[in-house]
Motif scaffolding. Structure first.
Motif, PDB file in Angstrom:
ATOM      1  N   THR A 370       0.825  -1.214   0.000  1.00  0.00           N
ATOM      2  CA  THR A 370       0.000   0.000   0.000  1.00  0.00           C
ATOM      3  C   THR A 370       0.857   1.261   0.000  1.00  0.00           C
ATOM      4  OG1 THR A 370      -1.819  -1.114   1.146  1.00  0.00           O
ATOM      5  CG2 THR A 370      -1.759   1.285   1.265  1.00  0.00           C
ATOM      6  N   LEU A 371       1.837   1.315   0.908  1.00  0.00           N
ATOM      7  CA  LEU A 371       2.678   2.506   0.979  1.00  0.00           C
ATOM      8  C   LEU A 371       3.515   2.675  -0.291  1.00  0.00           C
ATOM      9  CD1 LEU A 371       3.879   2.515   4.701  1.00  0.00           C
ATOM     10  CD2 LEU A 371       2.054   3.837   3.639  1.00  0.00           C
ATOM     11  N   SER A 372       3.985   1.571  -0.866  1.00  0.00           N
ATOM     12  CA  SER A 372       4.777   1.658  -2.100  1.00  0.00           C
ATOM     13  C   SER A 372       3.950   2.259  -3.228  1.00  0.00           C
ATOM     14  CB  SER A 372       5.280   0.270  -2.504  1.00  0.00           C
ATOM     15  OG  SER A 372       6.136  -0.267  -1.528  1.00  0.00           O
ATOM     16  N   ILE A 373       2.737   1.744  -3.389  1.00  0.00           N
ATOM     17  CA  ILE A 373       1.879   2.211  -4.483  1.00  0.00           C
ATOM     18  C   ILE A 373       1.510   3.677  -4.302  1.00  0.00           C
ATOM     19  CG2 ILE A 373      -0.467   2.006  -5.407  1.00  0.00           C
ATOM     20  CD1 ILE A 373      -0.103  -1.048  -5.152  1.00  0.00           C
ATOM     21  N   TRP A 374       1.118   4.047  -3.122  1.00  0.00           N
ATOM     22  CA  TRP A 374       0.669   5.422  -2.941  1.00  0.00           C
ATOM     23  C   TRP A 374       1.822   6.414  -2.914  1.00  0.00           C
ATOM     24  CZ3 TRP A 374      -3.864   7.220  -4.049  1.00  0.00           C
ATOM     25  CH2 TRP A 374      -4.927   6.306  -4.117  1.00  0.00           C
ATOM     26  N   THR A 375       3.026   5.946  -2.597  1.00  0.00           N
ATOM     27  CA  THR A 375       4.206   6.795  -2.756  1.00  0.00           C
ATOM     28  C   THR A 375       4.443   7.089  -4.230  1.00  0.00           C
ATOM     29  OG1 THR A 375       5.231   5.903  -0.747  1.00  0.00           O
ATOM     30  CG2 THR A 375       6.687   6.989  -2.330  1.00  0.00           C
ATOM     31  N   ILE A 376       4.250   6.083  -5.092  1.00  0.00           N
ATOM     32  CA  ILE A 376       4.384   6.275  -6.539  1.00  0.00           C
ATOM     33  C   ILE A 376       3.312   7.239  -7.043  1.00  0.00           C
ATOM     34  CG2 ILE A 376       4.130   5.109  -8.766  1.00  0.00           C
ATOM     35  CD1 ILE A 376       5.503   2.690  -7.493  1.00  0.00           C
ATOM     36  N   VAL A 377       2.090   7.081  -6.551  1.00  0.00           N
ATOM     37  CA  VAL A 377       1.009   7.993  -6.959  1.00  0.00           C
ATOM     38  C   VAL A 377       1.354   9.425  -6.557  1.00  0.00           C
ATOM     39  CG1 VAL A 377      -1.418   8.603  -6.617  1.00  0.00           C
ATOM     40  CG2 VAL A 377      -0.767   6.202  -6.877  1.00  0.00           C
ATOM     41  N   ALA A 378       1.891   9.603  -5.348  1.00  0.00           N
ATOM     42  CA  ALA A 378       2.286  10.947  -4.900  1.00  0.00           C
ATOM     43  C   ALA A 378       3.408  11.504  -5.763  1.00  0.00           C
ATOM     44  CB  ALA A 378       2.712  10.897  -3.441  1.00  0.00           C
ATOM     45  N   ALA A 379       4.345  10.650  -6.163  1.00  0.00           N
ATOM     46  CA  ALA A 379       5.437  11.090  -7.031  1.00  0.00           C
ATOM     47  C   ALA A 379       4.906  11.514  -8.398  1.00  0.00           C
ATOM     48  CB  ALA A 379       6.468   9.973  -7.174  1.00  0.00           C
ATOM     49  N   ILE A 380       3.934  10.761  -8.927  1.00  0.00           N
ATOM     50  CA  ILE A 380       3.303  11.138 -10.199  1.00  0.00           C
ATOM     51  C   ILE A 380       2.594  12.484 -10.062  1.00  0.00           C
ATOM     52  CG2 ILE A 380       1.482  10.519 -11.842  1.00  0.00           C
ATOM     53  CD1 ILE A 380       2.132   7.579 -11.244  1.00  0.00           C
ATOM     54  N   SER A 381       1.926  12.669  -8.939  1.00  0.00           N
ATOM     55  CA  SER A 381       1.226  13.929  -8.686  1.00  0.00           C
ATOM     56  C   SER A 381       2.199  15.098  -8.672  1.00  0.00           C
ATOM     57  CB  SER A 381       0.480  13.848  -7.353  1.00  0.00           C
ATOM     58  OG  SER A 381      -0.142  15.071  -7.043  1.00  0.00           O
ATOM     59  N   LEU A 382       3.341  14.921  -8.006  1.00  0.00           N
ATOM     60  CA  LEU A 382       4.325  15.997  -7.947  1.00  0.00           C
ATOM     61  C   LEU A 382       4.942  16.250  -9.324  1.00  0.00           C
ATOM     62  CD1 LEU A 382       5.915  18.028  -6.283  1.00  0.00           C
ATOM     63  CD2 LEU A 382       7.548  16.209  -5.736  1.00  0.00           C
ATOM     64  N   ALA A 383       5.232  15.181 -10.068  1.00  0.00           N
ATOM     65  CA  ALA A 383       5.837  15.327 -11.388  1.00  0.00           C
ATOM     66  C   ALA A 383       4.912  16.069 -12.345  1.00  0.00           C
ATOM     67  CB  ALA A 383       6.194  13.957 -11.954  1.00  0.00           C
ATOM     68  N   THR A 384       3.634  15.718 -12.349  1.00  0.00           N
ATOM     69  CA  THR A 384       2.691  16.412 -13.235  1.00  0.00           C
ATOM     70  C   THR A 384       2.469  17.850 -12.778  1.00  0.00           C
ATOM     71  OG1 THR A 384       0.862  15.432 -11.960  1.00  0.00           O
ATOM     72  CG2 THR A 384       1.479  14.347 -14.026  1.00  0.00           C
ATOM     73  N   SER A 385       2.504  18.094 -11.478  1.00  0.00           N
ATOM     74  CA  SER A 385       2.348  19.462 -10.977  1.00  0.00           C
ATOM     75  C   SER A 385       3.482  20.358 -11.455  1.00  0.00           C
ATOM     76  CB  SER A 385       2.307  19.462  -9.447  1.00  0.00           C
ATOM     77  OG  SER A 385       1.199  18.740  -8.962  1.00  0.00           O
ATOM     78  N   LEU A 386       4.669  19.777 -11.569  1.00  0.00           N
ATOM     79  CA  LEU A 386       5.833  20.541 -11.988  1.00  0.00           C
ATOM     80  C   LEU A 386       5.902  20.729 -13.500  1.00  0.00           C
ATOM     81  CD1 LEU A 386       8.475  18.901  -9.639  1.00  0.00           C
ATOM     82  CD2 LEU A 386       7.692  21.273  -9.520  1.00  0.00           C
ATOM     83  N   THR A 387       5.273  19.831 -14.248  1.00  0.00           N
ATOM     84  CA  THR A 387       5.401  19.864 -15.710  1.00  0.00           C
ATOM     85  C   THR A 387       4.112  20.262 -16.426  1.00  0.00           C
ATOM     86  OG1 THR A 387       4.962  17.467 -15.760  1.00  0.00           O
ATOM     87  CG2 THR A 387       7.277  18.178 -15.736  1.00  0.00           C
ATOM     88  N   ILE A 388       3.025  19.563 -16.135  1.00  0.00           N
ATOM     89  CA  ILE A 388       1.722  19.866 -16.749  1.00  0.00           C
ATOM     90  C   ILE A 388       0.728  20.021 -15.602  1.00  0.00           C
ATOM     91  CG2 ILE A 388       0.017  19.170 -18.476  1.00  0.00           C
ATOM     92  CD1 ILE A 388       2.041  17.214 -19.578  1.00  0.00           C
ATOM     93  N   SER A 389       0.689  21.195 -15.036  1.00  0.00           N
ATOM     94  CA  SER A 389      -0.065  21.400 -13.796  1.00  0.00           C
ATOM     95  C   SER A 389      -1.528  21.005 -13.927  1.00  0.00           C
ATOM     96  CB  SER A 389       0.043  22.862 -13.360  1.00  0.00           C
ATOM     97  OG  SER A 389      -0.577  23.049 -12.114  1.00  0.00           O
ATOM     98  N   GLY A 390      -2.124  21.288 -15.085  1.00  0.00           N
ATOM     99  CA  GLY A 390      -3.533  20.972 -15.264  1.00  0.00           C
ATOM    100  C   GLY A 390      -3.842  19.491 -15.244  1.00  0.00           C
ATOM    101  N   ALA A 391      -2.813  18.657 -15.421  1.00  0.00           N
ATOM    102  CA  ALA A 391      -3.012  17.206 -15.408  1.00  0.00           C
ATOM    103  C   ALA A 391      -2.807  16.605 -14.029  1.00  0.00           C
ATOM    104  CB  ALA A 391      -2.051  16.543 -16.398  1.00  0.00           C
ATOM    105  N   SER A 392      -2.417  17.400 -13.051  1.00  0.00           N
ATOM    106  CA  SER A 392      -2.029  16.860 -11.750  1.00  0.00           C
ATOM    107  C   SER A 392      -3.183  16.210 -11.003  1.00  0.00           C
ATOM    108  CB  SER A 392      -1.412  17.967 -10.891  1.00  0.00           C
ATOM    109  OG  SER A 392      -2.345  19.014 -10.693  1.00  0.00           O
ATOM    110  N   TYR A 393      -4.424  16.608 -11.322  1.00  0.00           N
ATOM    111  CA  TYR A 393      -5.559  16.030 -10.598  1.00  0.00           C
ATOM    112  C   TYR A 393      -5.685  14.530 -10.838  1.00  0.00           C
ATOM    113  CZ  TYR A 393      -8.221  15.894 -14.976  1.00  0.00           C
ATOM    114  OH  TYR A 393      -8.658  15.617 -16.245  1.00  0.00           O
TER     115      TYR A 393
END
Length: 709
Positions: A370-393
């Motif tokens: 669970t923690l591994s998967i949701w850490t990856i989801v959080a990393a994806i969220s941060l990456a999209t926020s930094l690059t394509i902010s509108g896709a971060s949701y």
């Protein structure tokens, strides 16, 4: 089409109706060019104005009344025109607005947004527009989607959210659209930093720009929703101070929930929220290691399980690409019934998750997974926020749901003095991820066919990952059910795939786009028929050529921007149709430059006149009716084709500059109706019922090459 007699009839109807609704109506007659598409046209915009009781701000409602030649234009843009006329009628019986209202019906949108360009550049009212609402169409049905807005849209989206009964919008679509070559009339005003909301519908896209974009195939509920959205917005915005509607507040991140409500927040929160979520999960991971709830080996196996789940949930749908995608010649947006194929992909993803959960059942703990998967989801969220902010949701919304559920799980564990058990967190995070993933999986029908089944499945990745720990927890208790579940899902997938392969590709109601062309060289009097099949893969031959009697060897079609557009010909006697003309006024050389003045004119009052230069040309500049066609960014050295729409019987003065001492040719191509010949009648008869006209439709192309030696 712009400049046609039918265009004038529609123009006069709109003028009469808007005058009857109490608007001050005027025509803007102009000549406009767009350098991006090297297109020009005579235009006639219809401008209807109603003064507000205060008049400090101005709203503009916009649609275009021109069409492509093949289309009846009931939805593109009959949707926008009809909605605007009905809104004008409804406003007659409502309380007068404080703000001024302009209802603009643009001309020559299909040629290159030329009416909008002419209004924005040359009309004095353009400077007064504070906010714009545009209604467009990319299909004859579907929901009215707000797919584009301005960059500083936070305040405007608050108004949209509260005014519209059924909001359909998401910031990822806006981010993608910004990066696509597609444009609408709003593009012209967006480039001038005018805030706005752009609406369109995309259902039944196969009828877009076709002969079946007619009243019979128009979805009235789509028209109703377009009209409701615009009218409700006008009721709200009509009494607001719009002088700073953009508010300088920045952009918003948003998505709709089943068109019931719009979930929205300021985009500046994306990076800090994602970073906080990632840090908290890393902290929980570290705490798990220190408390020995997670071992390094379990962490490694968890990562292995995640990678396996992604490979399986994308790889299994990829295997469906052959039976689903390489089936007849199908274009991405033109599948008549994609749901069986989509269901097969969803089931294949589910099988991949179940198999992965079973394989790694005893190798990982639920806590570690669970923690591994949701850490990856959080990393994806941060990456999209930094690059394509509108896709971060896509990742941030599920992450928020996970933490909300985690707070409930933690509260229950503390209350009962028991170890933390993931329940609400897993299901809350998964359900939000599943909704958003399927939302975009469905949107991909617009751009990807089933030969890209792996890419379609990739949009489900976050839902796939967040489902994995749920499947893991279920099979910890019900291991015996795994084989039954897997066999049932596999059999169901096979049956649905087999059914999907039997679906008829095209029908009379949803035809394959196919035009008949007559091509004539006015000088040599060589003539032939050929076909224009929009869905033919590049370099391949259309299946319709042998069906309709084309037996000559395929040759590259000279008047197209598509590469490797190979078409067989049916040589026929020349009809000696009147050709377009080029009359040179002057040809002078000075200071290393050659300046040529000439006039061009149609021969049959056609709907379009093209001017083409094929050689690696020395062209430096090109002006038509004193308007620059190429712009300062033109570097020269490439073939060019300039479209002059709305030509009819007009004479177009051209000023061309080139390098001195260079010889080249100009080819004039005029498009008009098919000639009434036995060969044309035969081709019309042999064209299958499941194929029909699209875009510029059946037509003759008469061309003449003029050497400039």
């Amino acid at each position: 089409p712009s400049g046609s007699e039918a265009n004038k009839i529609i123009r006069d109807r709109i003028v009469g109706k808007m005058q009857a609704r109490g608007f001050d109506v005027s025509l803007q007659k102009d000549f406009a060019c767009q350098q991006k598409w090297a297109a020009c046209s005579n235009i006639e915009n219809i401008i209807a104005v109603k003064k507000g009781t205060v008049g400090n701000s101005t709203i503009m409602l916009m649609s275009h009344y021109d069409s492509v030649p093949a289309s009846a234009a009931a939805t593109d843009d009959g949707f926008g025109v009809a909605a605007s006329l009905e809104i004008a009628r409804a406003l007659q019986s409502s309380t007068p607005m404080k703000n001024n209202l302009i209802i603009l019906f643009t001309d020559a949108e299909e040629i290159g947004l030329l009416g909008a360009e002419a209004f924005a550049s040359n009309h004095p009212l353009a400077a007064s527009v504070d906010l714009l609402i545009n209604i467009e169409s990319r299909g004859t049905s579907g929901q009215s989607t707000m797919f584009e807005t301005g960059t500083r849209n936070n305040k405007l989206l608050d108004i949209f959210k509260t005014s519209v009964k059924r909001p359909v919008a998401n910031s990822l679509t806006y981010e993608v659209y910004k990066r696509m070559p597609n444009d609408t009339d709003y593009t012209v005003f967006k480039e001038r930093d005018i805030p706005g909301l752009n609406f369109a519908s995309t259902g039944s896209a196969i009828r877009y720009h076709s002969v079946l974009d007619d009243l019979t195939h128009m979805d009235k509920s789509t028209l109703q929703q377009h009209g409701e959205n615009a009218l409700n917005l006008l009721h709200t915005l009509g009494n607001m101070d719009l002088t700073d509607i953009a508010g300088r507040e920045g952009s918003a991140t948003y998505f709709d929930f089943y068109s019931i409500l719009l979930v929205k927040w300021p985009s500046f929160l994306n990076i800090p929220l994602s970073a906080i979520g990632l840090l908290v999960l890393i902290g929980l991971f570290i705490g798990g290691f220190r408390g020995k709830a997670i071992t390094p080996l379990q962490a490694v196996w968890s990562v292995g399980g995640i990678i396996t789940a992604l490979i399986a949930s994308i790889g299994l749908p990829a295997l469906l690409a052959f039976p689903l995608g390489f089936w007849q010649d199908l274009h991405p947006i033109y599948h008549p019934n994609p749901w069986p194929g989509k269901t097969a992909i969803l089931l294949a993803c589910l099988i991949g998750v179940l198999v992965t959960a079973r394989i790694f059942l005893r190798k990982v703990s639920l806590h570690s997974l669970t923690l591994s998967i949701w850490t990856i989801v959080a990393a994806i969220s941060l990456a999209t926020s930094l690059t394509i902010s509108g896709a971060s949701y896509i990742a941030l919304a599920p992450l928020f749901a996970f933490f909300l559920g985690l707070s409930i799980d933690y509260y229950k564990a503390q209350k009962r003095y028991q170890p933390l058990e993931y329940f609400y967190s897993l299901y809350a995070g998964f359900f939000v991820a599943a909704y958003i993933s399927f939302y975009h999986f469905h949107l991909l029908d617009l751009v990807l066919n089933f030969d890209m089944s792996a890419a379609k499945a990739a949009t489900l990745s976050i839902a796939t990952l967040t489902l994995l720990p749920i499947a893991h927890s279920v099979y910890q208790v019900r291991q015996k059910n795994f084989r039954q579940h897997t066999l049932t899902l596999s059999a169901t997938t096979a049956i649905i795939t087999a059914f999907a392969m039997q679906i008829q590709t095209f029908s009379e109601d949803e035809p394959d786009p196919l035009n008949i062309l007559y091509v004539e060289d006015a000088r040599s009097e060589e003539a032939y028929f050929t076909l224009e099949h929009y869905l033919t893969p590049r370099g391949e031959t259309s299946k319709y050529f042998p069906i309709m009697g084309f037996t000559e060897e395929a040759q590259a079609f000279p008047f197209t921007r598509r590469q490797n557009d190979m078409r067989p010909r049916m040589t026929v006697p020349s009809q000696r149709l009147p050709a377009p003309t080029l009359d040179i006024i002057s040809d002078q050389e000075a200071d290393g430059m050659r300046t040529i003045k000439f006039n061009i004119k149609t021969g049959r009052a056609g709907t379009a006149l093209f001017m083409q230069i094929n050689e690696t040309n020395p062209l430096k500049s090109l002006n038509i009716k004193n308007v620059d066609v190429l712009g300062s960014s033109w570097k020269g050295g490439n073939p060019i084709q300039v479209l002059v729409g709305g030509a009819q019987d007009d004479i177009f003065p051209v000023l061309l500059t080139a390098s001195a001492g260079e010889n080249f040719s100009i080819i004039l191509i005029e498009e008009s109706s098919l000639p009434d010949t036995p060969e044309a009648k035969q081709l019309l008869t042999t064209r299958p019922a499941y194929a029909n006209k699209i875009q510029r439709g059946d037509r003759s192309m008469v061309y003449v090459e003029v050497p400039l030696n």
